[in-house]
Design an enzyme around this catalytic site. Sequence first.
Site, mmCIF file in Angstrom:
data_model
loop_
_atom_site.group_PDB
_atom_site.id
_atom_site.type_symbol
_atom_site.label_atom_id
_atom_site.label_comp_id
_atom_site.label_asym_id
_atom_site.label_seq_id
_atom_site.Cartn_x
_atom_site.Cartn_y
_atom_site.Cartn_z
ATOM 1 N N GLU A 229 35.210 23.244 14.300
ATOM 2 C CA GLU A 229 36.348 22.518 14.888
ATOM 3 C C GLU A 229 37.271 23.452 15.684
ATOM 4 O OE1 GLU A 229 36.528 19.140 14.503
ATOM 5 O OE2 GLU A 229 34.689 19.227 13.323
ATOM 6 N N PHE B 230 39.580 14.758 5.149
ATOM 7 C CA PHE B 230 39.392 13.438 5.745
ATOM 8 C C PHE B 230 38.620 13.591 7.055
ATOM 9 C CE2 PHE B 230 40.882 9.878 8.468
ATOM 10 C CZ PHE B 230 40.420 8.829 7.681
ATOM 11 N N GLY B 231 37.499 12.885 7.169
ATOM 12 C CA GLY B 231 36.714 12.872 8.410
ATOM 13 C C GLY B 231 36.873 11.534 9.103
ATOM 14 N N TYR B 232 37.136 11.581 10.392
ATOM 15 C CA TYR B 232 37.296 10.325 11.153
ATOM 16 C C TYR B 232 36.413 10.278 12.391
ATOM 17 C CZ TYR B 232 40.153 13.451 13.975
ATOM 18 O OH TYR B 232 40.570 14.509 14.749
ATOM 19 N N GLY B 233 35.785 11.406 12.729
ATOM 20 C CA GLY B 233 34.966 11.468 13.944
ATOM 21 C C GLY B 233 33.581 11.977 13.598
ATOM 22 N N SER B 234 33.204 13.093 14.216
ATOM 23 C CA SER B 234 31.848 13.602 13.961
ATOM 24 C C SER B 234 31.661 13.997 12.494
ATOM 25 C CB SER B 234 31.535 14.784 14.879
ATOM 26 O OG SER B 234 32.295 15.917 14.528
HETATM 27 C C1 SIN Z 1 36.677 14.676 12.394
HETATM 28 O O1 SIN Z 1 35.561 14.195 12.576
HETATM 29 O O2 SIN Z 1 37.333 14.395 11.367
HETATM 30 C C2 SIN Z 1 37.287 15.647 13.352
HETATM 31 C C3 SIN Z 1 36.939 15.430 14.754
HETATM 32 C C4 SIN Z 1 35.496 15.648 15.083
HETATM 33 O O3 SIN Z 1 34.932 16.690 14.687
HETATM 34 O O4 SIN Z 1 34.889 14.800 15.729
#
Ligand code: SIN
Length: 189
Positions: free
Chosen positions: A99, A24-28
Amino acid sequence: MTLDTQSLNKDRQDLSKLDEIWLFGYGSLIYKVDFRFIRSEKAHILGYERRFWQGSHDHRGIPEKPGRVLTLVEAEGVRCGGIAFQVSHDVFDHLDHREKNGYLRYETVLHLDSGREVKGLVYTADADNDAYLGEASIAELAHQIYECTGPSGPNREYVYDLAAALRANGEIDEHVFAIERALLVMENT
Ligand code: SIN
């Protein structure tokens, strides 16, 4: 805890036992997809919200002047929308490196937009990691983000690219959008 979580993450899950591996990705991970995936679709997780409470020493800041990037924090009754990627186990060397600044892989339930529920992994940065910066006002967050830059580029680009990707996916995230608005005011003054 050390600032480099790569070796910790390697031992956290036995991925060889899974038929399908979902991330699951929520940010970058939503807007910078620099890893191979089998398929992707919109998804959400429950009980967490995005917060710019994690420090970035390696991507959007430097050790002397860390930037701010996202982590997830627990919150009752909320959903966090993002993207689910079906991946194979060989992407995790790259992802664990990307990460490494405080994020650990957790297992969670992903609610795919197609209606399926699958077990998946998500990288979150807990309050006890060395890079954690914690809560601050929107104005303080925006100010720090405006000032910082790192090897992956200006910290503000993280916010702009993420906000654009969220909008493109029909996601509303007031925390992200409020920081974006504050940054745009600073750009124009
Ligand atoms: C994500 O995007 O799921 C993890 C946080 C990031 O790398 O910004």
